[in-house]
Design a protein around this motif. Structure first.
Motif, mmCIF file in Angstrom:
data_model
loop_
_atom_site.group_PDB
_atom_site.id
_atom_site.type_symbol
_atom_site.label_atom_id
_atom_site.label_comp_id
_atom_site.label_asym_id
_atom_site.label_seq_id
_atom_site.Cartn_x
_atom_site.Cartn_y
_atom_site.Cartn_z
ATOM 1 N N LEU A 18 -4.236 1.754 -35.359
ATOM 2 C CA LEU A 18 -4.705 3.136 -35.249
ATOM 3 C C LEU A 18 -3.673 3.996 -34.523
ATOM 4 C CD1 LEU A 18 -6.950 5.230 -35.574
ATOM 5 C CD2 LEU A 18 -7.927 4.391 -33.442
ATOM 6 N N GLN A 19 -3.084 3.458 -33.472
ATOM 7 C CA GLN A 19 -2.082 4.210 -32.709
ATOM 8 C C GLN A 19 -0.852 4.522 -33.560
ATOM 9 O OE1 GLN A 19 -3.538 1.361 -31.541
ATOM 10 N NE2 GLN A 19 -4.940 2.348 -30.116
ATOM 11 N N LYS A 54 -6.220 13.410 -31.602
ATOM 12 C CA LYS A 54 -7.621 13.021 -31.733
ATOM 13 C C LYS A 54 -7.990 13.018 -33.208
ATOM 14 C CE LYS A 54 -9.159 17.697 -30.976
ATOM 15 N NZ LYS A 54 -10.052 18.598 -30.346
ATOM 16 N N LEU A 55 -9.005 12.272 -33.541
ATOM 17 C CA LEU A 55 -9.376 12.107 -34.941
ATOM 18 C C LEU A 55 -10.247 13.265 -35.406
ATOM 19 C CD1 LEU A 55 -10.198 8.300 -35.075
ATOM 20 C CD2 LEU A 55 -8.128 9.458 -35.810
ATOM 21 N N SER A 56 -9.627 14.199 -36.084
ATOM 22 C CA SER A 56 -10.391 15.270 -36.727
ATOM 23 C C SER A 56 -9.928 15.346 -38.182
ATOM 24 C CB SER A 56 -10.187 16.607 -36.019
ATOM 25 O OG SER A 56 -8.895 17.099 -36.233
ATOM 26 N N PRO A 57 -10.863 15.326 -39.118
ATOM 27 C CA PRO A 57 -10.493 15.304 -40.539
ATOM 28 C C PRO A 57 -9.606 16.471 -40.960
ATOM 29 C CG PRO A 57 -12.839 14.879 -40.270
ATOM 30 C CD PRO A 57 -12.308 15.260 -38.928
ATOM 31 N N GLU A 58 -9.831 17.637 -40.388
ATOM 32 C CA GLU A 58 -9.037 18.811 -40.764
ATOM 33 C C GLU A 58 -7.579 18.651 -40.347
ATOM 34 O OE1 GLU A 58 -11.814 19.111 -38.693
ATOM 35 O OE2 GLU A 58 -13.196 19.503 -40.348
ATOM 36 N N GLU A 59 -7.368 18.203 -39.109
ATOM 37 C CA GLU A 59 -6.010 18.014 -38.612
ATOM 38 C C GLU A 59 -5.289 16.902 -39.375
ATOM 39 O OE1 GLU A 59 -3.690 17.387 -34.340
ATOM 40 O OE2 GLU A 59 -5.865 17.214 -34.438
ATOM 41 N N ILE A 60 -6.007 15.843 -39.674
ATOM 42 C CA ILE A 60 -5.425 14.737 -40.436
ATOM 43 C C ILE A 60 -4.978 15.235 -41.802
ATOM 44 C CG2 ILE A 60 -5.944 12.561 -41.599
ATOM 45 C CD1 ILE A 60 -7.812 11.916 -39.225
ATOM 46 N N GLN A 61 -5.843 15.972 -42.503
ATOM 47 C CA GLN A 61 -5.520 16.456 -43.843
ATOM 48 C C GLN A 61 -4.357 17.429 -43.805
ATOM 49 O OE1 GLN A 61 -6.854 15.213 -46.586
ATOM 50 N NE2 GLN A 61 -5.547 16.493 -47.867
ATOM 51 N N ASP A 114 -8.499 7.534 -42.190
ATOM 52 C CA ASP A 114 -9.746 7.746 -42.939
ATOM 53 C C ASP A 114 -10.692 6.563 -42.750
ATOM 54 O OD1 ASP A 114 -8.906 10.203 -43.848
ATOM 55 O OD2 ASP A 114 -8.239 9.459 -45.811
ATOM 56 N N GLU A 115 -10.143 5.365 -42.738
ATOM 57 C CA GLU A 115 -10.958 4.166 -42.509
ATOM 58 C C GLU A 115 -11.576 4.210 -41.112
ATOM 59 O OE1 GLU A 115 -12.843 0.641 -43.337
ATOM 60 O OE2 GLU A 115 -11.645 1.826 -44.731
ATOM 61 N N GLU A 116 -10.808 4.620 -40.138
ATOM 62 C CA GLU A 116 -11.320 4.717 -38.772
ATOM 63 C C GLU A 116 -12.421 5.772 -38.674
ATOM 64 O OE1 GLU A 116 -11.732 3.453 -34.944
ATOM 65 O OE2 GLU A 116 -10.423 2.589 -36.455
ATOM 66 N N LEU A 117 -12.259 6.886 -39.364
ATOM 67 C CA LEU A 117 -13.300 7.916 -39.373
ATOM 68 C C LEU A 117 -14.588 7.390 -39.996
ATOM 69 C CD1 LEU A 117 -11.294 11.128 -40.328
ATOM 70 C CD2 LEU A 117 -12.426 10.644 -38.152
ATOM 71 N N SER A 118 -14.470 6.620 -41.068
ATOM 72 C CA SER A 118 -15.673 6.073 -41.695
ATOM 73 C C SER A 118 -16.334 5.038 -40.792
ATOM 74 C CB SER A 118 -15.351 5.475 -43.065
ATOM 75 O OG SER A 118 -14.596 4.301 -42.932
#
Length: 126
Positions: free
Chosen positions: A56-57, A67-74, A106-110
């Protein structure tokens, strides 16, 4: 002389046999421990790391995410994917690392959403 040579060979075979049996027992215990770790809800992240081959790191560093935010990741994924496109002089290797990092995040978010659903399910039952 032949008697001693035969004894040495027999003892050597016994030592090697015991070492092999001990190694098998340790490997079996390690695989059982890994299976138990994968079955626990909190350890799904470790299983995902072993499946994707990326921690993950490492994925967060590749996509420059704190931090895990879908918007920032995308947003970061799209930028890095375009920058590393081979048609604009980028690297296919780096582009594939960006894709793998996004898949890992994405796997971590799920996993986190599943954990939250389980927690809310437990809270409503009590």
């Amino acid at each position: 002389m032949a008697k001693y040579l035969a004894q040495i060979i027999v003892m050597g075979a016994q030592v090697v046999g015991r070492a092999f049996a001990r190694a098998l027992q340790q490997e079996y215990a390690a695989s059982q421990a890994a299976a138990r770790a994968r079955s626990r809800p909190g350890q799904q992240s470790a299983a995902a790391s072993s499946i994707t081959g990326m921690t993950l790191q490492e994925a967060q560093q590749i996509l420059n995410i704190s931090k895990l935010s879908p918007e920032e990741i995308q947003k970061n994924y799209e930028h890095l994917f375009k920058v590393n496109d081979k048609s604009v002089g980028g690297s296919f290797y780096l582009q594939s690392k960006v894709v793998r990092a996004k898949e890992r995040l994405d796997e971590e978010l799920s996993i986190q959403s599943q954990d939250q659903e389980q927690q809310t399910g437990k809270n409503t039952q009590t």
